[in-house]
Design a protein around this motif. Structure first.
Motif, PDB file in Angstrom:
ATOM      1  N   ARG A 233      37.314  39.828  45.755  1.00 53.57           N
ATOM      2  CA  ARG A 233      38.431  38.383  44.318  1.00 53.57           C
ATOM      3  C   ARG A 233      39.300  38.172  45.691  1.00 53.57           C
ATOM      4  O   ARG A 233      39.443  37.285  45.883  1.00 53.57           O
ATOM      5  N   ARG A 234      40.488  39.010  46.612  1.00 49.18           N
ATOM      6  CA  ARG A 234      41.036  38.072  47.206  1.00 49.18           C
ATOM      7  C   ARG A 234      40.507  37.591  48.249  1.00 49.18           C
ATOM      8  O   ARG A 234      41.491  36.751  49.147  1.00 49.18           O
ATOM      9  N   ASP A 237      38.572  34.610  46.008  1.00 48.54           N
ATOM     10  CA  ASP A 237      39.323  33.735  45.100  1.00 48.54           C
ATOM     11  C   ASP A 237      38.314  33.785  43.490  1.00 48.54           C
ATOM     12  O   ASP A 237      38.231  33.162  42.894  1.00 48.54           O
ATOM     13  N   HIS A 344      41.554  41.089  38.024  1.00 44.46           N
ATOM     14  CA  HIS A 344      43.141  40.950  38.505  1.00 44.46           C
ATOM     15  C   HIS A 344      44.257  41.566  38.328  1.00 44.46           C
ATOM     16  O   HIS A 344      45.165  42.142  39.502  1.00 44.46           O
TER      17      HIS A 344
END
Length: 349
Positions: A233-234, A237, A344
């Motif tokens: 995810r980092r 995105d 997140h």
């Protein structure tokens, strides 16, 4: 009923006619069991005695029902109406349960080792305990939303998207650690290395049917499942499941530009359950229906891409022209944003 010999993931302490079928998903070094337990008749009576193990059972109650629960010989107090609430059972305690009325509940069996897997690989962070009242009810909107996201898939087991269910399991474990866990502070994980990002994207693009486990992706990148999800995810995105959906849309664009294949066939070729599922997802990600997009782009060369995606190369385009993949399995359209949000929040915990 006899005490289970090897833990409670199979829910063998639930007697007929409520005895459930359990979907098991691998998360890190453990196995999460997901099941809908339903009994339409009153008076099921005393359940079997669960085995003592280092694991938790989350029961999200889809209806209100009457039951008595004892933990280590003491009765647990409950609200008057438990519909929409979640009970978290700690199997390290002796638990007894008597069912007076019909019930409908969605359960997640989560071993302690799965919660430990969610933490970063740095070794600087350790889960000490979950701050819960054993077998007590909590009003947890995140658990409720994750349960509602998983429920449609369990209703159509022949079309379950295993990658999606991996996300459900991982997101729920991540939420438990973030919301109830006592952990030591540590730095969060960084991005994927370039080779890890390339390999993960290539694996997802090659399996547009979604029949791919997070555990497989994480192992290929030599990371734990929790570390991989946060790092992916980092880096991108988005989550692996959202990236998969976008690749399906990009693949569909390529097919619509290059052929006059019916949209129903394109939907199946790109891993969607049917044309309706294809249309909903395409409209959400591309901003128009497939038919409108095809009319505007079919005769104009390379089509429009979106976000960070491109149809150039296997990492972004996935399957080669003409490849046929398995039909999409049910994966609950409302879930991706929720799962991304849960992951997140944990990344920042």
């Amino acid at each position: 009923m006899a005490r289970a010999m090897v833990g409670n993931v199979d829910l063998r302490f639930i007697p007929p006619p409520a005895e459930p079928t359990v979907l098991m998903r691998s998360v890190g070094k453990g196995m999460v069991g997901i099941a809908r337990i339903r009994c339409d008749a009153d008076g099921l009576g005393m359940l079997g005695k669960p085995a003592i193990e280092d694991a938790f059972l989350l029961s999200h109650h889809l209806t209100h029902f009457h039951s008595d629960v004892w933990v280590d010989g003491r009765m647990v107090e409950k609200p008057k109406d438990i519909r929409g609430l979640t009970t978290i059972h700690d199997f390290r305690h002796d638990i007894g349960c008597y069912m007076h009325s019909a019930f409908d509940t969605l359960t997640f069996h989560i071993p302690r080792v799965v919660l430990d897997t969610i933490l970063p690989d740095s070794g600087q962070e350790q889960l000490e305990e979950l701050d819960i009242r054993p077998s007590g009810c909590v009003d947890d909107p995140t658990v409720g939303a994750i349960a509602r996201a998983a429920l449609p898939a369990l209703c159509r087991p022949e079309r379950i998207n295993m990658l999606f269910m991996d996300h459900v399991s991982c997101a729920l474990a991540a939420h438990l650690v973030a919301a109830y866990g006592r952990v030591a502070p540590a730095k969060g994980p960084g991005n994927l290395a370039p080779w890890q990002e390339r390999r993960a994207k290539a694996m997802i693009a090659a399996r547009l049917d979604g029949d791919l486990r997070l555990a497989d992706l994480a192992a290929e990148c030599r990371l734990s499942v929790g570390h991989f999800v946060r790092a992916f995810r980092r880096t991108t995105d988005t989550t692996p499941h959202q990236w998969l959906l976008r690749q399906r849309v990009e693949r569909a664009k390529t097919l619509m530009r290059r052929s006059d294949t019916p949209l129903a066939d394109i939907a199946l070729d790109c891993g969607f359950a049917d044309q309706s599922h294809f249309t909903r997802t395409f409209n959400r990600l591309a901003g128009s229906s497939p038919g409108v997009w095809r009319r505007h782009n079919a005769a104009h060369g390379p089509g429009l891409s979106f976000g960070r995606l491109s149809t150039a190369g296997p990492e972004a385009g996935g399957a080669p022209p003409g490849a046929v993949t398995k039909p999409e399995r049910a994966d609950a359209e409302c879930a991706p944003a929720l799962l991304a949000s849960a992951a997140h929040r944990t990344a920042g915990a």
